[in-house]
Every structure is written in C-alpha cells, then in structure tokens.
Design an enzyme around this catalytic site. Structure first.
Site, PDB file in Angstrom:
ATOM      1  N   PRO A 224       0.815  -1.213   0.000  1.00  0.00           N
ATOM      2  CA  PRO A 224       0.000   0.000   0.000  1.00  0.00           C
ATOM      3  C   PRO A 224       0.849   1.264   0.000  1.00  0.00           C
ATOM      4  O   PRO A 224       1.944   1.291   0.560  1.00  0.00           O
ATOM      5  CB  PRO A 224      -0.809  -0.124   1.296  1.00  0.00           C
ATOM      6  N   LEU A 225       0.334   2.287  -0.649  1.00  0.00           N
ATOM      7  CA  LEU A 225       0.921   3.622  -0.578  1.00  0.00           C
ATOM      8  C   LEU A 225       0.051   4.440   0.360  1.00  0.00           C
ATOM      9  O   LEU A 225      -1.171   4.511   0.184  1.00  0.00           O
ATOM     10  CB  LEU A 225       0.961   4.264  -1.960  1.00  0.00           C
TER      11      LEU A 225
END
Length: 356
Positions: A224-225
């Site tokens: 995830p960012l």
C-alpha cells in the site's frame, strides 16, 4: 443482493458467499455446496451475510457437488432445494439426500461430457479434513464430521487442475496447495459466519509464506501507498511516530511485510485544511490526521473496518482522539503502479503481482 444474472465464462470461478463457489469450465457450470439462506441464527451457528446473488440468478447448472450436509454452514434449506433441481448432484459423506444425488466413496470418479467438445470431465472424490488437523477425532477418525472434496480433470485440463480438497483455515489449505502444486488458490471458507476467526489477510499471509508457487486470488501481501496529511506544528519525532503507528496497524491487520512501506507525510497550514464531521455531531481539533491508503482491490468490508479500528487505536496511544482520525482506503489494480524508471513493473512481469 445483486439482481444481475451470472454471465457465462469459458473458465472462471465466482464466489456467491461462504462456502458456495460457481465454477465455469468446459462449457459446464458447477455450483459447489450451495448455501443460499439469508443471515441469521441457525442452531449454534450464526450466519452474518447471505449470498451475493439469488439462486434464480445463477442460471442453468450441470452439477452440484456437496461436501457434506450435516451443518447449516454447508448445505442449507434453500441450498437443498436448489441442488435437487440440477441434473446431477454428487455427494461424499452425506447420507440423507435422495436422487438425483449420486454418492461417491473417496477416490471414486464420475465422468460427464464437456459442452465445449473437449471430451469428458472427470469428477473425483478426495478425502478432506473438516477443521484443524490436530482437532479431536471421532470413532471414524474424522474431525467434526466426515467431508469430501472434489477434483476436476479431463480433456485439456491437467489432472487435479481444479480441486476443492479441504476446508478450514489458511495453514492447512496452504499445505494442501503445496502438495497439489497449485498456482492459484481461491479461498471460499473465510467469511459470512460468526465462528470464523481467519479472514483474507490471515489466509493471504499463510500462502505468502510458501513463496510464489501458492497465492490467494485476493491480496494478502500487496504494497500500500499511504498519504498522511496533518496540520503544521508537530515535531519531527511526532510525525515519525504517527507514520510508525499507521504502518504498524497495516502490518497487524493486512499482514504486509515490514519493508513494504511507502508513506508520504504532508503538513498544511490550518486554514488550508477543511474537514467537517459529515453531520455526525463531533468537533475536530488541530491534532487532525487524514490518512489515505492506496491498495490493490480485493479487501472485504470486514477487513477494511479492522484497518480503520487498528489505525484509530494506534493513534490513540499517541494522544490523538478518534474525532481527529480520518481514514480512507482507495482501491486500484496492478496496472496502476510504477516503482521507478517509468516502467509498470507489475504489468511487465518485473515484480510478481501480489495474490497471483
């Protein structure tokens, strides 16, 4: 519940809800363990979600394999009615069902012609374990109840290419997948009932540990960012503590690797941040933290709720109240990521796509 009729596919697996899977292969449609009743209490079990579509929307069915019919979370009342409308129903351990059911002992097979002209499709009954391997066994050597899995092979398919050999948690399924050499695993028993303790993250993590030869079709180890926006005025160590707490929540719930960490921290002047209460009746303060989590699609609603709770709990340890925690999850696909050099590493094959 969706009113969309399931479309025909050449080769596909769709989950209607735990534990019901629709398999399209060789021009045939197979529905395993139809569990179609709505949510509610069923004896000592509680169903928390009904099927994604009504049985009338499933369309014509060629075969219904039933692993067992002793418990409400396997074959329920509407499932029984649906199963008996199919031209053929294969049963493993079930004793009380009547024609058109055809019982199969372990390793016995039944053949039916494929509709795509690819020859025959062979369905083989295989032994399965209903619960943990170390669970207490009865006089017949079974856990909770005797169950049967089914393997599909024939024509252009490799033996055992599509197989549903086991029920239970991620670890036993992981070992089964390793034995079968499965490249893709579609988990079907993890959601929809109150007694389940392992969801997509736990199952994904179990398969992730085995390496790329075994993976779930839903992401259990993607990268995830995370964007963290807050009002200017915190010390550098406070900013790092917030970032650490957010990452810790994702590791704990999603079971992502520790080094899959991509975070952007941005401070704003107070008059550049407008975040009201959406009419919920609380007031925010200048300790407000807004968090956006960009992640690949496939998370269930339950998992997302766990992420929200975990982030709020972690930030509460830093003195940030729940009224000042705003979290949003934004889903996308592997084609939407570039890790450098202007290349789409997932699409080009430079990186393995998580969950595939």
């Amino acid at each position: 519940m969706s009113t969309t009729r399931l479309s025909w596919r050449e080769c596909a697996i769709a989950l209607l809800g735990d534990p019901t899977a629709v398999i399209a292969i060789g021009g045939l449609r197979i529905v395993g363990d139809p569990n179609l009743d709505g949510p509610g209490p069923y004896g000592y079990l509680t169903k928390t979600a009904g099927p994604a579509v009504d049985e009338d929307r499933v369309g014509p069915v060629d075969l219904v394999p039933v692993s067992h019919e002793a418990h409400a979370d396997a074959l329920d009342e509407r499932g029984r009615v649906f199963a008996k409308t199919a031209p053929m129903m294969l049963i493993g351990a079930a004793k009380r069902l009547r024609p058109p059911a055809d019982g199969l002992f372990p390793w016995a097979s039944h053949a039916l012609p494929r509709r795509d002209g690819g020859g025959g499709l062979t369905v083989t009954a295989v032994p399965a374990v209903h619960g943990p391997e170390d669970g207490e066994r009865d006089g017949d050597g079974t856990v909770h109840w005797e169950v049967t899995g089914f393997g599909l092979s024939g024509g252009s398919m490799r033996p055992g290419e599509v197989r549903r050999p086991a029920t239970g948690a991620g670890q036993p399924q992981r070992h089964t997948a390793a034995v079968l050499g499965a490249g893709v695993v579609v988990p079907a028993r993890y959601d929809g009932w109150a007694h389940f303790s392992e969801g997509v993250p736990e199952i994904g993590h179990a398969f992730y540990e085995t390496g790329p030869s075994s993976a779930t079709d839903r992401q259990g180890a993607d990268m995830p960012l995370v964007r963290i926006d807050l009002i200017r005025g915190r010390r550098p160590d406070e900013l790092r503590a917030i970032a650490d707490a957010t990452h810790r929540a994702l590791v704990d719930v999603l079971h992502i690797p520790e080094r899959d960490r991509f975070q952007l921290i941005t401070e704003h002047d107070a008059d550049h941040v407008i975040a009201l209460d959406a009419g919920l009746g609380f007031a925010r303060t200048d300790r407000l933290v807004l968090i956006q989590i960009f992640t690949q699609s496939g998370r269930t609603t339950e998992v997302k709720q766990r992420v929200f709770r975990a982030v709020a709990e972690q930030l509460e340890h830093l003195g940030i109240g729940g009224e000042d925690v705003f979290v949003s999850m934004v889903e996308n696909g592997p084609q939407d990521w570039s890790f450098g050099f202007g290349r789409a590493q997932y699409t080009e094959g430079a990186l393995p796509v998580p969950g595939r």
